[in-house]
Motif scaffolding. Structure first.
Motif, PDB file in Angstrom:
ATOM      1  N   GLY A 154       0.918  -1.184   0.090  1.00  0.00           N
ATOM      2  CA  GLY A 154      -0.261   0.032   0.095  1.00  0.00           C
ATOM      3  C   GLY A 154       1.054   1.481   0.074  1.00  0.00           C
ATOM      4  N   VAL A 155       0.380   2.212  -0.411  1.00  0.00           N
ATOM      5  CA  VAL A 155       1.177   3.731  -0.579  1.00  0.00           C
ATOM      6  C   VAL A 155       1.650   4.100   0.711  1.00  0.00           C
ATOM      7  N   THR A 156       2.564   5.030   0.858  1.00  0.00           N
ATOM      8  CA  THR A 156       3.168   5.370   2.136  1.00  0.00           C
ATOM      9  C   THR A 156       2.352   6.196   2.853  1.00  0.00           C
ATOM     10  N   GLY A 157       2.343   5.651   4.188  1.00  0.00           N
ATOM     11  CA  GLY A 157       1.140   6.630   4.980  1.00  0.00           C
ATOM     12  C   GLY A 157       0.124   5.816   5.511  1.00  0.00           C
ATOM     13  N   THR A 158      -0.046   4.687   5.027  1.00  0.00           N
ATOM     14  CA  THR A 158      -1.328   3.931   5.191  1.00  0.00           C
ATOM     15  C   THR A 158      -1.429   3.035   6.314  1.00  0.00           C
TER      16      THR A 158
ATOM     17  N   PHE B   1      14.655  -3.245   6.460  1.00  0.00           N
ATOM     18  CA  PHE B   1      15.450  -3.204   5.562  1.00  0.00           C
ATOM     19  C   PHE B   1      15.833  -1.723   4.975  1.00  0.00           C
ATOM     20  N   SER B   2      17.200  -1.605   4.351  1.00  0.00           N
ATOM     21  CA  SER B   2      17.551  -0.283   3.973  1.00  0.00           C
ATOM     22  C   SER B   2      18.088  -0.662   2.477  1.00  0.00           C
ATOM     23  N   ALA B   3      18.549   0.318   1.897  1.00  0.00           N
ATOM     24  CA  ALA B   3      19.360   0.253   0.479  1.00  0.00           C
ATOM     25  C   ALA B   3      20.700  -0.447   0.891  1.00  0.00           C
ATOM     26  N   GLN B   4      21.152  -0.529   2.117  1.00  0.00           N
ATOM     27  CA  GLN B   4      22.677  -0.700   2.407  1.00  0.00           C
ATOM     28  C   GLN B   4      22.504  -2.508   3.270  1.00  0.00           C
ATOM     29  N   THR B   5      21.221  -2.624   3.339  1.00  0.00           N
ATOM     30  CA  THR B   5      21.126  -4.109   4.122  1.00  0.00           C
ATOM     31  C   THR B   5      21.900  -5.132   3.250  1.00  0.00           C
ATOM     32  N   SER B   6      22.370  -6.052   3.998  1.00  0.00           N
ATOM     33  CA  SER B   6      23.182  -7.130   3.354  1.00  0.00           C
ATOM     34  C   SER B   6      22.427  -8.458   3.897  1.00  0.00           C
ATOM     35  N   SER B   7      22.658  -9.632   2.954  1.00  0.00           N
ATOM     36  CA  SER B   7      21.916 -10.934   3.325  1.00  0.00           C
ATOM     37  C   SER B   7      22.538 -11.368   4.758  1.00  0.00           C
ATOM     38  N   LEU B   8      23.768 -11.208   4.801  1.00  0.00           N
ATOM     39  CA  LEU B   8      24.622 -11.736   6.138  1.00  0.00           C
ATOM     40  C   LEU B   8      23.891 -11.023   7.435  1.00  0.00           C
ATOM     41  N   ILE B   9      23.794  -9.690   7.402  1.00  0.00           N
ATOM     42  CA  ILE B   9      22.973  -8.865   8.394  1.00  0.00           C
ATOM     43  C   ILE B   9      21.798  -9.302   8.567  1.00  0.00           C
ATOM     44  N   THR B  10      20.889  -9.464   7.546  1.00  0.00           N
ATOM     45  CA  THR B  10      19.698 -10.213   7.900  1.00  0.00           C
ATOM     46  C   THR B  10      19.640 -11.624   8.461  1.00  0.00           C
TER      47      THR B  10
ATOM     48  N   PRO C  57      16.504  -3.029  -0.340  1.00  0.00           N
ATOM     49  CA  PRO C  57      17.961  -3.167  -0.859  1.00  0.00           C
ATOM     50  C   PRO C  57      18.003  -3.068  -2.323  1.00  0.00           C
ATOM     51  N   ILE C  58      19.309  -2.623  -2.324  1.00  0.00           N
ATOM     52  CA  ILE C  58      19.668  -2.361  -3.985  1.00  0.00           C
ATOM     53  C   ILE C  58      19.877  -3.663  -4.719  1.00  0.00           C
ATOM     54  N   VAL C  59      19.551  -3.246  -6.081  1.00  0.00           N
ATOM     55  CA  VAL C  59      19.610  -4.262  -7.008  1.00  0.00           C
ATOM     56  C   VAL C  59      21.002  -4.673  -7.552  1.00  0.00           C
TER      57      VAL C  59
ATOM     58  N   ALA D 210       6.041  -0.586   0.497  1.00  0.00           N
ATOM     59  CA  ALA D 210       5.306   0.493  -0.466  1.00  0.00           C
ATOM     60  C   ALA D 210       5.698   0.037  -1.793  1.00  0.00           C
ATOM     61  N   PRO D 211       4.722   0.690  -2.845  1.00  0.00           N
ATOM     62  CA  PRO D 211       4.929   0.084  -4.407  1.00  0.00           C
ATOM     63  C   PRO D 211       6.232   0.617  -4.755  1.00  0.00           C
ATOM     64  N   PRO D 212       6.947   0.086  -5.740  1.00  0.00           N
ATOM     65  CA  PRO D 212       8.175   0.579  -6.347  1.00  0.00           C
ATOM     66  C   PRO D 212       8.170   1.805  -6.784  1.00  0.00           C
ATOM     67  N   GLY D 213       9.406   2.324  -6.692  1.00  0.00           N
ATOM     68  CA  GLY D 213       9.560   3.877  -7.026  1.00  0.00           C
ATOM     69  C   GLY D 213      10.221   4.659  -5.741  1.00  0.00           C
ATOM     70  N   GLY D 214      11.102   5.715  -6.231  1.00  0.00           N
ATOM     71  CA  GLY D 214      11.647   6.605  -5.080  1.00  0.00           C
ATOM     72  C   GLY D 214      12.769   5.694  -4.340  1.00  0.00           C
ATOM     73  N   GLY D 215      13.331   4.711  -4.761  1.00  0.00           N
ATOM     74  CA  GLY D 215      14.507   3.986  -4.088  1.00  0.00           C
ATOM     75  C   GLY D 215      14.050   2.747  -3.849  1.00  0.00           C
TER      76      GLY D 215
END
Length: 226
Positions: free
Chosen positions: A78-82, A115-124, A158-160, A202-207
């Motif tokens: 769902g969109v951000t803020g729901t 999760f964030s853009a810098q999250t790794s599989s090891l940390i997870t 997480p980054i692709v 949230a849906p794809p977009g903005g990172g």
């Protein structure tokens, strides 16, 4: 009984609760609004933790609790803020007591992972394994009599990589596919039992990125309206 003639199928639920005073009460279609709990304002509660019950929060909580009963993973979007994170957090908090402590409890042990853009599989993997009970060398899981629900927020952050993979998401996909992880040092397989996964995004977009269908296919996808 048959479906009510007005509204849509999403406006009602099948009430299977038995009533000793009314033998015909079970199996009736009822409106969600009839089971929305009353809101009691707590002045001491931080504003960010206040959740006003609505038909939508009750509806989604009801279905997610049913998914926990049958150990079915859930993908809430769902969109951000729901209020996705708040709804799941509140539900897991309510289901934490054991059934003998609270009739509505399920003995749920929540594990929150962000999760964030810098999250790794090891940390997870380390974050998840630290919260689970080591039953044997190759067996992890929830404490006896409990169900562990791993709730991953912002799962699509997480980054692709170059070839399209998101390592933390692939680790979660491996758990959903195979029911465990590999030991990172000695490379033996570790099964994980009595553990369920809820993810939120949230849906794809903005990172945020699209999640691989190989992971999504394991889940019941629910969209929280804005």
């Amino acid at each position: 009984s048959g479906m009510p003639p007005i509204g849509s199928v999403f406006d009602y639920f099948a009430d299977l609760r038995e009533d000793e005073t009314d033998p015909d009460a079970g199996g009736l279609w009822r409106e969600w609004v009839t089971i929305v709990p009353k809101f009691d304002y707590d002045p001491g509660l931080p504003f960010s933790q206040i959740l006003v019950p609505t038909v939508d929060t009750r509806r989604f909580s009801f279905v997610m609790a049913a998914c926990i009963t049958v150990m079915k993973p859930v993908f809430l979007t769902g969109v951000t803020g729901t209020g996705k994170t708040s709804v799941v957090g509140k539900l897991l908090q309510e289901l934490a007591p054991m059934p003998y402590e609270d009739p509505n409890g399920m003995g749920v042990l929540p594990v929150f992972v962000n999760f964030s853009a810098q999250t790794s599989s090891l940390i997870t993997q380390n974050s998840i394994e630290q919260k689970l009970e080591k039953k044997r060398k190759n067996l992890l899981g929830a404490p006896a009599g409990k169900k562990c629900v791993i709730f991953v927020d912002d799962v699509n952050m997480p980054i692709v990589e170059t070839y399209g993979a998101q390592p933390p998401c692939e680790l979660l996909r491996q758990f959903l596919d195979q029911g465990g992880f590999y030991d990172r040092e000695k490379l033996f397989w570790k099964d994980i039992v009595d553990t369920l996964m809820f993810v939120c995004a949230a849906p794809p977009g903005g990172g945020r990125n699209a999640i691989t269908p190989r992971m999504v296919r394991h889940t019941s996808v629910m969209v929280l309206p804005s």
